[in-house]
Design a protein around this motif. Structure first.
Motif, PDB file in Angstrom:
ATOM      1  N   GLY A  55       0.782  -1.227   0.000  1.00 34.64           N
ATOM      2  CA  GLY A  55       0.000   0.000   0.000  1.00 34.64           C
ATOM      3  C   GLY A  55       0.816   1.279   0.000  1.00 34.64           C
ATOM      4  O   GLY A  55       0.262   2.377  -0.025  1.00 34.64           O
ATOM      5  N   GLY A  56       2.132   1.144   0.029  1.00 36.09           N
ATOM      6  CA  GLY A  56       2.967   2.331  -0.030  1.00 36.09           C
ATOM      7  C   GLY A  56       2.935   2.961  -1.407  1.00 36.09           C
ATOM      8  O   GLY A  56       2.790   2.254  -2.414  1.00 36.09           O
ATOM      9  N   THR A  57       3.055   4.287  -1.453  1.00 37.69           N
ATOM     10  CA  THR A  57       3.010   4.996  -2.723  1.00 37.69           C
ATOM     11  C   THR A  57       4.177   5.966  -2.832  1.00 37.69           C
ATOM     12  O   THR A  57       4.626   6.543  -1.827  1.00 37.69           O
ATOM     13  CB  THR A  57       1.699   5.778  -2.886  1.00 37.69           C
ATOM     14  OG1 THR A  57       1.545   6.681  -1.786  1.00 37.69           O
ATOM     15  CG2 THR A  57       0.504   4.841  -2.929  1.00 37.69           C
ATOM     16  N   THR A  58       4.656   6.138  -4.034  1.00 39.24           N
ATOM     17  CA  THR A  58       5.671   7.140  -4.325  1.00 39.24           C
ATOM     18  C   THR A  58       5.303   7.826  -5.633  1.00 39.24           C
ATOM     19  O   THR A  58       4.626   7.222  -6.486  1.00 39.24           O
ATOM     20  CB  THR A  58       7.075   6.529  -4.441  1.00 39.24           C
ATOM     21  OG1 THR A  58       7.055   5.504  -5.449  1.00 39.24           O
ATOM     22  CG2 THR A  58       7.547   5.921  -3.137  1.00 39.24           C
ATOM     23  N   TYR A  59       5.761   9.064  -5.768  1.00 40.41           N
ATOM     24  CA  TYR A  59       5.404   9.869  -6.931  1.00 40.41           C
ATOM     25  C   TYR A  59       6.608  10.613  -7.477  1.00 40.41           C
ATOM     26  O   TYR A  59       7.520  10.973  -6.724  1.00 40.41           O
ATOM     27  CB  TYR A  59       4.326  10.887  -6.543  1.00 40.41           C
ATOM     28  CG  TYR A  59       3.044  10.256  -6.064  1.00 40.41           C
ATOM     29  CD1 TYR A  59       2.839  10.007  -4.719  1.00 40.41           C
ATOM     30  CD2 TYR A  59       2.048   9.890  -6.971  1.00 40.41           C
ATOM     31  CE1 TYR A  59       1.664   9.403  -4.270  1.00 40.41           C
ATOM     32  CE2 TYR A  59       0.877   9.295  -6.531  1.00 40.41           C
ATOM     33  CZ  TYR A  59       0.700   9.054  -5.179  1.00 40.41           C
ATOM     34  OH  TYR A  59      -0.458   8.455  -4.750  1.00 40.41           O
ATOM     35  N   ALA A  60       6.573  10.855  -8.775  1.00 40.82           N
ATOM     36  CA  ALA A  60       7.561  11.734  -9.375  1.00 40.82           C
ATOM     37  C   ALA A  60       7.370  13.137  -8.805  1.00 40.82           C
ATOM     38  O   ALA A  60       6.242  13.547  -8.484  1.00 40.82           O
ATOM     39  CB  ALA A  60       7.393  11.743 -10.889  1.00 40.82           C
ATOM     40  N   THR A  61       8.462  13.863  -8.694  1.00 42.05           N
ATOM     41  CA  THR A  61       8.408  15.211  -8.134  1.00 42.05           C
ATOM     42  C   THR A  61       7.407  16.087  -8.886  1.00 42.05           C
ATOM     43  O   THR A  61       6.688  16.882  -8.278  1.00 42.05           O
ATOM     44  CB  THR A  61       9.799  15.844  -8.167  1.00 42.05           C
ATOM     45  OG1 THR A  61      10.695  15.038  -7.391  1.00 42.05           O
ATOM     46  CG2 THR A  61       9.785  17.250  -7.602  1.00 42.05           C
ATOM     47  N   ALA A  62       7.355  15.908 -10.198  1.00 46.93           N
ATOM     48  CA  ALA A  62       6.518  16.773 -11.030  1.00 46.93           C
ATOM     49  C   ALA A  62       5.027  16.607 -10.765  1.00 46.93           C
ATOM     50  O   ALA A  62       4.234  17.500 -11.086  1.00 46.93           O
ATOM     51  CB  ALA A  62       6.806  16.496 -12.510  1.00 46.93           C
TER      52      ALA A  62
END
Length: 116
Positions: A55-62
């Motif tokens: 369930g962890g999420t990561t995103y591009a800075t943009a």
């Protein structure tokens, strides 16, 4: 045969919102992680968002703070909610799922166009 089919791409004005859906078919399989990538004309494909099996999420800075990746277990889909869209978000968006025993699969993409 596992298939990933994206939908939800459209033409939208700057500041608008879209929700992309990636439908996973062909069976129920354990998943390591799910991702959305995008490729703008003349540019390399880039990772936009990742959701792990925990369930962890990561995103591009943009896109951080504007996009949200989620999973619907009942529908067997992975979605990308995109808010506050900008012209630079214009791209073909691809779903990618890494299955524990099957490896990685790509969808064919859905076009998102943001007009200024």
């Amino acid at each position: 045969q596992v298939q990933l089919v994206e939908s939800g791409g459209d033409l939208v004005q700057t500041g608008g919102s879209l929700r992309l859906t990636c439908a996973v078919s062909g069976g129920i399989f354990a998943i390591n992680n799910m991702q959305w990538h995008r490729q703008a004309p003349g540019k390399q494909r880039e990772l936009v968002a990742t959701r792990t099996s925990a369930g962890g999420t990561t995103y591009a800075t943009a896109v951080k703070g504007r996009f949200t990746i989620s999973r619907d277990n009942a529908k067997n889909t992975v979605d990308l909610q995109m808010n506050s869209l900008r012209p630079e978000d214009t791209a073909v968006y691809y779903c990618y799922v890494n299955f524990q025993r099957l490896g990685g699969y790509w969808g064919r993409g859905t076009q998102v166009t943001v007009s200024s």
